[in-house]
Design a protein around this motif. Structure first.
Motif, PDB file in Angstrom:
ATOM      1  N   ALA A  23     -14.555  68.960  34.930  1.00  0.00           N
ATOM      2  CA  ALA A  23     -13.409  69.110  34.442  1.00  0.00           C
ATOM      3  C   ALA A  23     -12.930  70.403  34.638  1.00  0.00           C
ATOM      4  N   ASN A  24     -13.636  71.240  34.104  1.00  0.00           N
ATOM      5  CA  ASN A  24     -12.860  72.727  34.402  1.00  0.00           C
ATOM      6  C   ASN A  24     -12.321  73.431  35.552  1.00  0.00           C
ATOM      7  N   THR A  25     -12.636  72.651  36.777  1.00  0.00           N
ATOM      8  CA  THR A  25     -11.981  72.783  38.058  1.00  0.00           C
ATOM      9  C   THR A  25     -11.222  72.083  37.872  1.00  0.00           C
ATOM     10  N   ARG A  26     -10.730  71.031  37.814  1.00  0.00           N
ATOM     11  CA  ARG A  26      -9.598  70.555  38.098  1.00  0.00           C
ATOM     12  C   ARG A  26      -9.029  70.734  36.743  1.00  0.00           C
ATOM     13  N   GLY A  41     -11.723  75.354  31.886  1.00  0.00           N
ATOM     14  CA  GLY A  41      -9.787  76.188  32.705  1.00  0.00           C
ATOM     15  C   GLY A  41      -9.634  77.010  32.923  1.00  0.00           C
ATOM     16  N   VAL A  42     -10.096  78.105  31.605  1.00  0.00           N
ATOM     17  CA  VAL A  42      -9.590  79.537  32.006  1.00  0.00           C
ATOM     18  C   VAL A  42     -10.106  80.466  33.060  1.00  0.00           C
ATOM     19  N   GLU A  43     -11.512  80.293  33.536  1.00  0.00           N
ATOM     20  CA  GLU A  43     -12.481  81.023  34.653  1.00  0.00           C
ATOM     21  C   GLU A  43     -12.413  79.416  35.737  1.00  0.00           C
ATOM     22  N   ASN A  44     -12.902  80.180  36.901  1.00  0.00           N
ATOM     23  CA  ASN A  44     -13.206  78.716  37.575  1.00  0.00           C
ATOM     24  C   ASN A  44     -14.796  78.133  37.875  1.00  0.00           C
ATOM     25  N   THR A  45     -15.541  78.622  36.595  1.00  0.00           N
ATOM     26  CA  THR A  45     -16.379  77.476  36.000  1.00  0.00           C
ATOM     27  C   THR A  45     -16.784  78.355  35.298  1.00  0.00           C
ATOM     28  N   SER A  88      -3.192  74.759  36.798  1.00  0.00           N
ATOM     29  CA  SER A  88      -3.114  76.303  36.510  1.00  0.00           C
ATOM     30  C   SER A  88      -2.734  77.003  37.415  1.00  0.00           C
ATOM     31  N   CYS A  89      -3.974  76.588  37.765  1.00  0.00           N
ATOM     32  CA  CYS A  89      -2.907  77.520  39.390  1.00  0.00           C
ATOM     33  C   CYS A  89      -1.728  77.713  40.075  1.00  0.00           C
ATOM     34  N   GLU A  90      -1.980  76.498  40.177  1.00  0.00           N
ATOM     35  CA  GLU A  90      -0.775  75.408  41.693  1.00  0.00           C
ATOM     36  C   GLU A  90       0.477  75.740  40.353  1.00  0.00           C
ATOM     37  N   ASN A  91       0.725  75.271  39.101  1.00  0.00           N
ATOM     38  CA  ASN A  91       1.759  75.648  38.402  1.00  0.00           C
ATOM     39  C   ASN A  91       1.850  76.117  37.514  1.00  0.00           C
ATOM     40  N   GLU A  92       2.974  77.248  37.889  1.00  0.00           N
ATOM     41  CA  GLU A  92       3.354  78.581  37.003  1.00  0.00           C
ATOM     42  C   GLU A  92       3.752  77.915  34.860  1.00  0.00           C
ATOM     43  N   SER A  93       3.359  76.618  35.156  1.00  0.00           N
ATOM     44  CA  SER A  93       4.383  76.334  33.264  1.00  0.00           C
ATOM     45  C   SER A  93       3.065  76.580  33.166  1.00  0.00           C
ATOM     46  N   VAL A  94       1.931  76.393  32.701  1.00  0.00           N
ATOM     47  CA  VAL A  94       0.768  76.211  32.435  1.00  0.00           C
ATOM     48  C   VAL A  94      -0.509  76.949  32.342  1.00  0.00           C
TER      49      VAL A  94
END
Length: 246
Positions: free
Chosen positions: A82-85, A168-172, A90-96
């Motif tokens: 879930a963290n990775t997703r 979700g703040v970092e990649n792990t 977040s990285c793919e969508n600037e609004s979030v």
């Protein structure tokens, strides 16, 4: 098994960034509570992704032949998935961008409570007394750990809502996990919008009376009546008393 759950936007916020999910099957029952953070709608997206991705992973990988520690590892891996997703979204969508969420899970399975969490949403075991089984990943908890403030001072500290770990703040992310024997206690999972308004002794009394659904409704109403300054989520679970394999 019995499960009662309720979430409410509260009296101050315009958007409910809390999410929860409950699942009951022949082999286990579990609940997840997540409290999102970020800009407009971002927290709502993060918390929803957390509960759904964790659940998706568990339902795919948790099979009956696994023991409690293997089941705990499946849950931990579900949190990492879930963290990775969340991080990738977040990285793919600037609004979030920069969104994150807490996540706390409790599962009743084979005479044990299996739990996992990241952040400051809490899980309690409640019978004749109340026991918090998660440890907040928060700024004030670190101060308590260092002996700089007391647990009582932490409850009213102006920075009590600053968390030190989130999904979700970092990649792990590091996920705290645990297993406890289950003897028929009630389990309470909740976001900080509940515990900021209600003391542990009051939680104990509120959760011991009525059905799990009545308890969840009572708790949310209490928090709203005291200001409802944040989103409020409460899940109450109970199962049959069992003799856990020690």
């Amino acid at each position: 098994m019995g499960v009662g759950a309720l979430t409410d936007v509260g009296r101050v916020r315009k958007i409910n960034e809390d999410s929860y999910k409950t699942v009951e099957s022949d082999d286990y029952t579990y609940a997840i509570v997540a409290d999102g953070m970020g800009g407009h709608l971002a927290g709502e997206v993060a918390s929803s992704l957390a509960v759904n991705c964790i659940s998706e992973h568990i339902e795919k990988h948790l099979t009956p032949e696994l023991d409690r520690f293997q089941a705990m590892e499946v849950i931990r891996q579900g949190f990492l998935y879930a963290n990775t997703r969340i991080y990738e979204y977040s990285c793919e969508n600037e609004s979030v961008m920069g969104m994150g969420t807490t996540a706390t899970l409790c599962m009743l399975r084979g005479g044990f409570v299996i739990f996992a969490h990241v952040g400051d949403s809490r899980a309690y075991m409640i019978s004749d007394s109340i026991c918090q089984i998660t440890r907040d990943h928060s700024y004030v908890q670190e101060l308590v750990k260092l002996g700089q403030i007391t647990p009582e001072e932490a409850k009213h500290h102006p920075r009590r809502n600053i968390i030190t770990r989130a999904m979700g703040v970092e990649n792990t992310v590091k996920v705290d996990t645990g297993v406890k024997p289950y003897s028929g206690e009630r389990l309470l999972l909740c976001s900080d919008g509940l515990i900021d308004e209600i003391e542990d002794a009051e939680l104990l009394e509120a959760v011991r009376r009525g059905t799990p659904s009545e308890c969840a409704e009572r708790l949310v109403k209490m928090a709203k009546d005291r200001g409802g300054n944040d989103n409020i989520t409460a899940v109450v679970m109970e199962g049959e008393m069992t003799d856990a394999e020690r």
